[in-house]
Scaffold this active site. Structure first.
Site, mmCIF file in Angstrom:
data_model
loop_
_atom_site.group_PDB
_atom_site.id
_atom_site.type_symbol
_atom_site.label_atom_id
_atom_site.label_comp_id
_atom_site.label_asym_id
_atom_site.label_seq_id
_atom_site.Cartn_x
_atom_site.Cartn_y
_atom_site.Cartn_z
ATOM 1 C CG ASN A 170 -2.201 -0.834 0.928
ATOM 2 O OD1 ASN A 170 -3.043 -0.414 0.130
ATOM 3 N ND2 ASN A 170 -2.305 -1.997 1.538
ATOM 4 C CG MET A 224 -0.123 -5.558 10.869
ATOM 5 S SD MET A 224 -1.744 -5.135 10.216
ATOM 6 C CE MET A 224 -2.441 -6.756 10.072
ATOM 7 N NE ARG A 225 2.538 0.225 18.848
ATOM 8 C CZ ARG A 225 3.073 -0.267 19.960
ATOM 9 N NH1 ARG A 225 3.758 -1.374 19.928
ATOM 10 N NH2 ARG A 225 2.945 0.367 21.103
ATOM 11 C CG ASN A 246 -6.497 1.073 9.263
ATOM 12 O OD1 ASN A 246 -5.352 0.759 8.910
ATOM 13 N ND2 ASN A 246 -7.375 0.189 9.695
ATOM 14 C CG HIS A 259 -9.926 -3.583 7.896
ATOM 15 N ND1 HIS A 259 -9.070 -4.124 8.838
ATOM 16 C CD2 HIS A 259 -10.942 -4.461 7.765
ATOM 17 C CE1 HIS A 259 -9.561 -5.270 9.259
ATOM 18 N NE2 HIS A 259 -10.697 -5.506 8.622
ATOM 19 C CB THR A 291 -12.175 6.370 16.430
ATOM 20 O OG1 THR A 291 -12.693 5.073 16.117
ATOM 21 C CG2 THR A 291 -12.751 7.399 15.473
ATOM 22 C CD GLU A 329 -5.938 -3.993 1.233
ATOM 23 O OE1 GLU A 329 -5.034 -3.357 1.790
ATOM 24 O OE2 GLU A 329 -6.124 -5.207 1.443
HETATM 25 C C1 GAR Z 1 -3.195 -4.940 3.814
HETATM 26 O O1 GAR Z 1 -4.038 -5.938 3.306
HETATM 27 C C2 GAR Z 1 -3.956 -4.061 4.795
HETATM 28 O O2 GAR Z 1 -5.281 -3.820 4.418
HETATM 29 C C3 GAR Z 1 -3.888 -4.911 6.039
HETATM 30 O O3 GAR Z 1 -2.574 -5.384 6.060
HETATM 31 C C4 GAR Z 1 -2.108 -5.533 4.726
HETATM 32 C C5 GAR Z 1 -0.803 -4.791 4.575
HETATM 33 O O4 GAR Z 1 -0.245 -5.024 3.313
HETATM 34 N N1 GAR Z 1 -4.218 -4.158 7.203
HETATM 35 C C6 GAR Z 1 -4.956 -4.631 8.204
HETATM 36 O O5 GAR Z 1 -5.388 -5.766 8.234
HETATM 37 C C7 GAR Z 1 -5.222 -3.640 9.322
HETATM 38 N N2 GAR Z 1 -6.266 -4.116 10.172
HETATM 39 P P1 GAR Z 1 0.915 -4.113 2.756
HETATM 40 O O6 GAR Z 1 1.997 -4.070 3.846
HETATM 41 O O7 GAR Z 1 1.401 -4.856 1.542
HETATM 42 O O8 GAR Z 1 0.366 -2.752 2.464
#
Ligand code: GAR
Length: 211
Positions: A23, A99-100, A116, A118, A150, A183
């Site tokens: 992303n 992821m925190r 964010n 998701h 939030t 995404e």
């Molecule tokens: C993505 O799928 C993002 O939506 C998810 O982690 C991945 C990161 O991928 N995020 C979550 O699940 C947050 N709750 P990336 O490091 O290749 O962007």
């Protein structure tokens, strides 16, 4: 100070990551193509080996690392992140696979200015491994969501969503891959809306102005 083609100062973006950073890469590529009128001022990772840090370095973007090891107390961790975001003069913050769970120490100074991405159609399947949750639940459609962050995890005002079909033949990975493409699209779109100051938040409802 960098300005866009009509002389408006470019927004400064802080990106928080934990992992591979696709992303983040989508944002870097969009910035290069001139699709967002902002610049990524800093990438902060809570994992020192996150591949996303390499992506940032390759694009000559400043990187910082704040880990559980360097800052074991949650409050101190978030305060350090805020300190860095302020040091880099960040206007808003993108959690791109961060992821925190974050605390009020980070949320309050950037009220309505943290978003964010998701990998589900929230409010369905918040939390870890949303793609697996969707597959196991048996939904025929899932997708991805950008939202304002939030204190309640994955529950802030929704900005954009995109749907993705679930096929009988899908595995967790094929589904995750299909969601990821969407995404990248909605994240870039959301960041551009923020750069243009076009998102209004009232309670839990967001409205996009100027359409
Ligand atoms: C993505 O799928 C993002 O939506 C998810 O982690 C991945 C990161 O991928 N995020 C979550 O699940 C947050 N709750 P990336 O490091 O290749 O962007």
């Amino acid at each position: 100070m960098l300005t866009n083609s009509v002389g408006i100062p470019m927004k400064r973006i802080g990106v928080l990551i934990s992992g591979r950073g696709t992303n983040l890469q989508a944002l870097i590529d969009a910035q290069k193509r001139g699709e967002i009128s902002g610049e990524i001022a800093v990438v902060i990772s809570n994992k020192s080996k996150a591949y996303g840090l390499e992506r940032a370095r390759s694009a000559n973007i400043k990187t910082e690392i704040v880990t559980k090891k360097t800052h074991p107390i949650r409050e101190e961790h978030d305060k350090r992140v805020v300190e860095l975001l302020k040091q880099y003069n960040v206007d808003f913050v993108v959690l791109a696979g961060y992821m925190r769970l974050i605390t009020e120490h980070l949320i309050n100074p950037f009220q309505n200015r943290i978003i964010n991405i998701h990998p589900s159609l929230l409010p369905s399947f918040p939390g870890i491994d949303a793609q697996k949750q969707a597959l196991e639940y048996g939904v025929k459609i899932t997708g991805c969501t950008t939202h304002i962050v939030t204190l309640d995890m994955d529950a802030g005002p929704i900005i954009l969503q995109e749907y993705v079909p679930v096929f009988d033949t899908d595995t967790r990975d094929t589904l995750a891959e299909r969601i990821l493409e969407k995404e990248h699209e909605i994240l870039v779109e959301t960041v551009q809306l923020l750069c243009e100051d076009r998102i209004r938040v009232t309670g839990r409802i967001t409205k996009i102005t100027g359409e």
